[in-house]
Design a protein around this motif. Structure first.
Motif, short mmCIF file in Angstrom:
data_model
loop_
_atom_site.label_atom_id
_atom_site.label_comp_id
_atom_site.label_asym_id
_atom_site.label_seq_id
_atom_site.Cartn_x
_atom_site.Cartn_y
_atom_site.Cartn_z
N SER A 297 -72.17 -2.76 46.74
CA SER A 297 -73.46 -3.01 47.40
C SER A 297 -73.45 -2.49 48.83
CB SER A 297 -73.79 -4.49 47.36
OG SER A 297 -73.95 -4.94 46.03
N SER A 298 -72.30 -2.59 49.50
CA SER A 298 -72.21 -2.07 50.86
C SER A 298 -72.38 -0.55 50.88
CB SER A 298 -70.85 -2.45 51.48
OG SER A 298 -70.71 -3.85 51.57
N ILE A 299 -71.75 0.12 49.91
CA ILE A 299 -71.92 1.58 49.81
C ILE A 299 -73.37 1.92 49.52
CG2 ILE A 299 -71.26 3.63 48.50
CD1 ILE A 299 -68.55 2.30 48.03
N ALA A 300 -74.01 1.13 48.62
CA ALA A 300 -75.43 1.36 48.32
C ALA A 300 -76.29 1.18 49.57
CB ALA A 300 -75.88 0.41 47.21
N ALA A 301 -75.95 0.19 50.40
CA ALA A 301 -76.70 -0.03 51.64
C ALA A 301 -76.55 1.15 52.59
CB ALA A 301 -76.23 -1.31 52.31
N LEU A 302 -75.35 1.70 52.71
CA LEU A 302 -75.13 2.85 53.58
C LEU A 302 -75.86 4.09 53.08
CD1 LEU A 302 -71.34 2.28 54.28
CD2 LEU A 302 -73.18 2.11 55.96
N ILE A 303 -75.87 4.29 51.75
CA ILE A 303 -76.63 5.41 51.18
C ILE A 303 -78.11 5.23 51.45
CG2 ILE A 303 -77.30 6.53 49.03
CD1 ILE A 303 -74.50 5.89 47.95
N THR A 304 -78.62 4.00 51.27
CA THR A 304 -80.03 3.71 51.52
C THR A 304 -80.37 3.93 52.99
OG1 THR A 304 -79.97 2.07 49.74
CG2 THR A 304 -81.85 2.00 51.25
N ALA A 305 -79.48 3.53 53.89
CA ALA A 305 -79.72 3.73 55.32
C ALA A 305 -79.79 5.22 55.65
CB ALA A 305 -78.62 3.06 56.13
N ALA A 306 -78.91 6.02 55.04
CA ALA A 306 -78.96 7.46 55.27
C ALA A 306 -80.30 8.04 54.82
CB ALA A 306 -77.80 8.15 54.54
N LEU A 307 -80.80 7.57 53.67
CA LEU A 307 -82.11 8.03 53.19
C LEU A 307 -83.21 7.58 54.14
CD1 LEU A 307 -81.72 7.29 49.37
CD2 LEU A 307 -81.63 9.52 50.48
N GLY A 308 -83.07 6.36 54.68
CA GLY A 308 -84.08 5.88 55.63
C GLY A 308 -84.11 6.70 56.90
N VAL A 309 -82.94 7.10 57.39
CA VAL A 309 -82.89 7.95 58.59
C VAL A 309 -83.56 9.30 58.30
CG1 VAL A 309 -81.35 9.21 60.14
CG2 VAL A 309 -80.86 6.83 59.55
#
Length: 402
Positions: A297-309
């Motif tokens: 889930s932490s990796i998924a959050a980091l991937i999602t944050a990259a998409l948000g940026v």
């Protein structure tokens, strides 16, 4: 009439795909789309398709084809008749339809084609207006196809889910908990859009606070949502996206595939954009530690944050609703990611929601921190295209090598 059509289709299920195609085409067709209740028809027919065993992929492909062809026909109508289109009796009686469409097109340009797919009264008019204004055909076709890729699943999945749920044995408490989560998500999303609509310097900070509050509530109330979470886990095989291979458990190394984005920003001397990327990732990591999310889930959050940026970087310099439309950009990737995590049993649904809230809060907070003094300048057209395409190229490569 609607009841009669659905009754006929229920007894002639071999026509369901063609029916979805025709309704999607009519929904996107100038004049006809203004008078046909396409949304209700698509919901009803997609529910029938789910009950009849039609795959979601097949239903979405039929809707996608109808939407693309309907918009092409409307575009051709506008290109052929130009301002003479106003002489059609329906538009003579309702000239405000074209006037509203022209105003919307002049204000948002090519983005109006994307936005128009999701806005009721102007949906079938915008492609015709684009033809009247002699938009280059290649540009219209590109935008038409890409926007239909988002429109088709967005309009088909609710009805398909409802039809599938009619035959889905779930505990009585499941739907109540699902409704509570859906209502909460809608409130958070609407609240964030409302706060950002003010377009003040504090707007991202306030929106980040709302997401953090939602994250806190979700963590405190997760024990009351056990039925919802366990039901989705038990039904993971039905929720796995069709036709797509299983990618396996995400590893931290996958984040290295996103490095070309910040490196390219540094090489282009986009210091503010690079700082936004680094700050968002750092805050996301900290929030996932505080929320005690599992590794996947932490990796998924980091991937999602990259998409948000990437969303923040690519929507600079656009009108507000044009920037909001960029929220559609990561949906296919997030659906693929979450479906895979659920199927692999490496993350529970509530952890996925928590990772999304962590990433959203981090991107909004980083945006406020980086842009307190000066707003980020827009990326050049080619740079914006390459940055936006990079995650999809990675996803395509991972699917091909899975």
């Amino acid at each position: 009439m609607l009841a009669g059509l659905t009754d006929w289709l229920a007894s002639h299920q071999q026509w369901l795909g063609i029916a979805i195609f025709l309704v999607a085409l009519t929904e996107s067709l100038a004049v006809a789309g203004l008078v046909v209740p396409g949304v209700f028809l698509l919901f009803a027919i997609s529910a029938l398709a789910a009950s009849a065993g039609v795959s979601l992929t097949e239903a979405v492909l039929w809707a996608f084809a109808g939407a693309v062809i309907g918009d092409l026909l409307s575009f051709g109508l506008g290109r052929w008749f130009h301002q003479d289109i106003r002489r059609i009796p329906l538009f003579q009686r309702n000239p405000q339809w074209i006037d509203r469409g022209e105003h919307f097109f002049r204000r948002y340009g090519w983005l109006s084609i994307v936005l128009g797919r999701f806005i009721g009264p102007i949906r079938p008019v915008i492609p015709m207006i684009a033809g009247m204004f002699d938009m280059p055909a290649w540009r219209f076709v590109t935008i038409n196809v890409l926007s239909a890729l988002a429109w088709a699943p967005a309009y088909l999945i609710p009805g398909y889910t409802a039809g599938h749920a009619a035959h889905w044995a779930v505990p009585p408490l499941f739907w109540g908990q699902a409704l509570n989560l859906t209502a909460g998500a809608a409130i958070v999303l609407a609240g964030c859009v409302y706060l950002m609509r003010w377009q003040r310097r504090w707007s991202p900070l306030a929106a980040a606070g709302l997401c953090l509050l939602a994250l806190l509530v979700l963590i405190l109330q997760q024990h009351t949502l056990d039925v919802f979470s366990s039901t989705l886990i038990d039904s993971r095989t039905q929720l796995q996206l069709p036709v797509l291979p299983t990618l396996g458990q995400p590893q931290p190394e996958v984040l290295l595939l996103m490095l070309p984005v910040p490196l390219s920003l540094l090489l282009a001397r986009r210091w503010g954009a690079a700082a936004l990327f680094a700050t968002a990732m750092a805050i996301t990591f900290g929030l996932t530690r505080l929320a005690e999310l599992p590794t996947a889930s932490s990796i998924a959050a980091l991937i999602t944050a990259a998409l948000g940026v990437i969303i923040v970087l690519c929507n600079r310099g656009q009108p507000f609703w044009g920037r909001v439309s960029w929220l559609l950009y990561p949906l296919p990737l997030l659906a693929l990611l979450d479906s895979n995590l659920l199927f692999q049993q490496v993350a529970v649904p509530l952890a996925m929601l928590s990772s999304l809230l962590c990433a959203s809060s981090a991107v909004l907070l980083a945006s406020w921190l980086v842009q307190r003094a000066n707003p980020l300048p827009p990326l050049p057209g080619l740079s914006r295209l390459l940055v936006a395409l990079w995650p999809y190229l990675i996803a395509g490569w991972l699917l091909l090598t899975a």
